[in-house]
Design an enzyme around this catalytic site. Structure first.
Site, short mmCIF file in Angstrom:
data_model
loop_
_atom_site.label_atom_id
_atom_site.label_comp_id
_atom_site.label_asym_id
_atom_site.label_seq_id
_atom_site.Cartn_x
_atom_site.Cartn_y
_atom_site.Cartn_z
N GLU A 254 8.07 -19.86 4.08
CA GLU A 254 8.72 -20.95 3.36
C GLU A 254 7.62 -21.93 2.99
O GLU A 254 7.06 -22.58 3.86
CB GLU A 254 9.73 -21.67 4.27
CG GLU A 254 10.77 -20.79 4.90
CD GLU A 254 11.84 -20.36 3.94
OE1 GLU A 254 11.92 -20.92 2.83
OE2 GLU A 254 12.59 -19.42 4.27
N CYS A 293 10.90 -30.22 1.62
CA CYS A 293 10.54 -29.07 0.79
C CYS A 293 11.55 -28.86 -0.32
O CYS A 293 11.25 -28.25 -1.33
CB CYS A 293 10.43 -27.84 1.66
SG CYS A 293 11.87 -27.62 2.70
P1 NAP Z 1 0.52 -26.83 6.94
O1 NAP Z 1 -0.70 -27.64 7.02
O2 NAP Z 1 0.47 -25.53 6.22
O3 NAP Z 1 0.99 -26.62 8.45
C1 NAP Z 1 2.15 -25.90 8.75
C2 NAP Z 1 2.03 -25.32 10.14
O4 NAP Z 1 1.01 -24.33 10.15
C3 NAP Z 1 1.65 -26.34 11.21
O5 NAP Z 1 2.35 -26.05 12.39
C4 NAP Z 1 0.17 -26.07 11.40
O6 NAP Z 1 -0.31 -26.44 12.66
C5 NAP Z 1 0.16 -24.58 11.25
N1 NAP Z 1 -1.15 -24.01 11.01
C6 NAP Z 1 -2.20 -24.57 10.35
N2 NAP Z 1 -3.24 -23.72 10.35
C7 NAP Z 1 -2.85 -22.61 11.03
C8 NAP Z 1 -3.48 -21.40 11.41
N3 NAP Z 1 -4.74 -21.15 11.08
N4 NAP Z 1 -2.78 -20.49 12.11
C9 NAP Z 1 -1.51 -20.72 12.46
N5 NAP Z 1 -0.85 -21.87 12.16
C10 NAP Z 1 -1.52 -22.79 11.45
O7 NAP Z 1 1.72 -27.61 6.29
P2 NAP Z 1 2.24 -29.08 6.66
O8 NAP Z 1 1.23 -30.03 6.17
O9 NAP Z 1 2.69 -29.16 8.07
O10 NAP Z 1 3.57 -29.12 5.79
C11 NAP Z 1 3.57 -29.51 4.44
C12 NAP Z 1 3.85 -28.36 3.53
O11 NAP Z 1 4.92 -27.57 4.04
C13 NAP Z 1 4.29 -28.80 2.17
O12 NAP Z 1 3.46 -28.21 1.22
C14 NAP Z 1 5.71 -28.31 2.01
O13 NAP Z 1 6.01 -27.83 0.74
C15 NAP Z 1 5.80 -27.21 2.99
N6 NAP Z 1 7.15 -27.14 3.52
C16 NAP Z 1 7.93 -26.12 3.13
C17 NAP Z 1 9.21 -26.01 3.64
C18 NAP Z 1 10.11 -24.87 3.27
O14 NAP Z 1 11.14 -24.71 3.91
N7 NAP Z 1 9.79 -24.08 2.28
C19 NAP Z 1 9.69 -26.96 4.55
C20 NAP Z 1 8.86 -28.00 4.90
C21 NAP Z 1 7.58 -28.08 4.38
P3 NAP Z 1 -1.04 -27.86 12.91
O15 NAP Z 1 -0.05 -28.90 12.59
O16 NAP Z 1 -1.41 -27.79 14.33
O17 NAP Z 1 -2.21 -27.88 11.97
#
Ligand code: NAP
Length: 516
Positions: A254, A293
């Site tokens: 997602e 999102c």
């Molecule tokens: P993100 O930076 O991609 O982080 C998402 C998750 O991935 C966090 O738990 C992060 O952990 C983890 N992560 C980061 N690097 C990783 C790795 N190498 N291996 C495993 N996990 C890893 O996104 P965000 O900043 O939290 O969220 C914002 C984005 O999410 C936006 O672009 C939004 O569009 C999207 N979003 C989508 C939805 C949907 O349902 N489609 C819902 C909400 C948000 P850490 O926090 O520890 O870095």
């Protein structure tokens, strides 16, 4: 300061080494810390595979559902505490916090009720039995059986409560043990929920890594599932992760989404449908400070109504107090992190190079109730362009904050659908019209580009939760840029954690396997 522990292998583990602080994004005051590593993740996977799998395998759908019901109750019992954590650590207003916390409880309750209907079985039927032999004795039946592995849940920062619960509900009900990894920056709510949930669940069925992922994915094996919510660059890394590729680990993504809203040519802004449209755009811009999102990022309105829509948005957005979300008079809090603020400001600057300002300039704001210079605040921003199809930044980059762009069109349904498609795949998009032929034409052309289509009209306006609310009974996910994933959608939400199997044999045996 509190060091948040992870719940792994049945104990709370504080980890070791360097630490990351969690802050209040309105004041930048440190609230807690997490260790960046030092956890025995190999042991956690072994614990889930050996203990969690066995425990859930001993339960029917109805019994697993009873567990989910208990988790929902636990949230209700600690509701005020969880809301307070979301306000302090997430920059949520009380209303935003309720959306996350109550949404989590509601989703658990929904799946608890669904489980009661599935009853005392362990296989789910997929369609009707078929005759495959010469006579009815030789039959075939597709079924869903739980996968034998670990469900790894990686969540985004914006819904720490709901994100944990919606994934957990489907995996546990399907019969898979879970290792949850909430986003670090806003982990306080998820951490507290895990504290509440752990004593209510059988051993090994829920574990949580609080802090960076570290080597989490290096322990994946065949049969495992990864459900990820987050940004597209992290998603790209997951898609090519060696363990995921090598073992064919099922991956659900997602990710980003440039959701659109279209005002139909028949709608007067003063009508019920028009009022719903304005309310939905304003809510999606400001609820959770636009960090949803599903929020509306791109808007089309008939050219003759553009000025009226601008006026309505200016009036509504101008009345919204931005500031410390713990204050009752504040309707919009800060963004969740300093990085989020930098990303949103960069996104606005990119958009500003191709659009004109309608409201809020480039997001400058003086927040109320906050020490000068503190907090990750950006005010609501509306931009416009006369050439919506050619405005590249509008269709290429998700600005995860209180920003939307409103553009004119002739009212043509095909053009509106093409505009939706320009987002390269959305979680949701919406159209507001009481003209059924227009709605049918738009729906047919826009449907392939969205996971959910919200059709706003006068008849449903009074009951509508708006396009930005993901419901447990309807699919959440979308094609293309949105990740190509599917979550929720009632019983469909369990399928990610189950294997579809074609059974072939004596028709009465097949029937008995499904409890018949
Ligand atoms: P993100 O930076 O991609 O982080 C998402 C998750 O991935 C966090 O738990 C992060 O952990 C983890 N992560 C980061 N690097 C990783 C790795 N190498 N291996 C495993 N996990 C890893 O996104 P965000 O900043 O939290 O969220 C914002 C984005 O999410 C936006 O672009 C939004 O569009 C999207 N979003 C989508 C939805 C949907 O349902 N489609 C819902 C909400 C948000 P850490 O926090 O520890 O870095």
């Amino acid at each position: 300061m509190q060091l948040l522990a992870s719940y792994l292998s049945g104990t709370w583990s504080q980890g070791a080494g360097a630490r990351t602080p969690l802050v209040n994004p309105a004041t930048e005051e440190p609230l807690a810390e997490v260790a960046n590593g030092g956890h025995d993740l190999a042991a956690a996977f072994t614990h889930a595979r050996a203990v969690g799998t066995r425990e859930l395998g001993a339960l029917t759908f109805a019994q697993r559902g009873a567990l989910l019901g208990a988790l929902a109750k636990a949230i209700h019992g600690a509701r005020e505490e969880l809301i307070d954590l979301a306000v302090r650590n997430g920059g949520n207003t009380r209303s935003d916090a309720k959306f996350d916390v109550d949404g989590g409880a509601m989703t658990l309750s929904y799946y608890a009720e669904l489980a009661a209907k599935l009853g005392a079985t362990q296989l789910l039927a997929d369609g009707e039995p078929v005759q495959v032999g010469r006579t009815a004795r030789m039959g075939g039946q597709h079924v869903w059986a739980r996968r034998q592995g670990v469900a790894v849940h990686i969540n985004a920062f914006n819904f720490p409560g709901w994100g944990l619960c919606e994934k957990l509900a489907c995996a546990l009900l399907a019969g898979m043990p879970v290792i949850a990894k909430p986003a670090t920056a806003t982990a306080l709510v998820a951490h507290r929920m895990v504290e509440l949930f752990a004593p209510l669940l059988p051993p090994g069925t829920l574990q949580a890594l609080i802090g960076p992922a570290g080597s989490l994915l290096d322990h994946l094996a065949p049969g495992d599932v990864v459900a990820f919510t987050g940004g597209s660059s992290t998603a790209r890394m997951l898609r090519t992760h060696a363990r995921i590729v090598e073992h064919g680990v099922r991956l659900n993504i997602e990710a980003d989404s440039l959701n659109a809203a279209i005002l139909g040519p028949d709608v007067e802004l003063t009508s019920e449908t028009g009022a719903l449209f304005v309310a939905d755009v304003v809510r999606d811009m400001t609820q959770k400070t636009g960090q949803k999102c599903t929020a509306i990022r791109r808007v089309l309105v008939p050219e003759g109504k553009l000025a009226e829509v601008f006026d309505a948005l200016r009036e509504r957005l101008g009345a919204i107090a931005v500031g410390d979300p713990s204050r009752e008079d504040v309707r919009m809090g800060p963004l969740a992190t300093a990085q989020q603020k930098a990303d949103v400001l960069a996104g606005i600057a990119r958009l500003a190079s191709a659009t004109e300002a309608v409201h809020g300039g480039t997001g400058e704001v003086t927040p109320v109730g906050v020490p000068a210079g503190k907090g990750y605040f950006v005010g609501p921003v509306v931009r416009t362009t006369n050439d919506p199809m050619a405005c590249a930044p509008l269709h290429e980059h998700e600005i995860f904050g209180p920003v939307t762009t409103v553009a004119p069109y002739t009212g043509d349904a095909s053009f509106a659908a093409e505009f939706v498609a320009k987002g390269d795949g959305c979680l949701v998009s919406s159209a507001y019209s009481d003209e059924r032929d227009w709605v049918a034409q738009f729906t047919g052309a826009a449907a392939p580009w969205v996971g959910r289509l919200y059709l706003g009209s006068a008849k449903m306006a009074a009951q509508s939760p708006g396009p930005g609310t993901a419901l447990p009974s309807l699919l959440h996910g979308g094609p293309g840029r949105a990740g190509g994933g599917e979550e929720l959608g009632g019983e469909r939400g369990l399928h990610l954690y189950m294997q579809r199997v074609a059974l072939e044999g004596d028709a009465s045996v097949l029937k008995s396997l499904l409890g018949g």
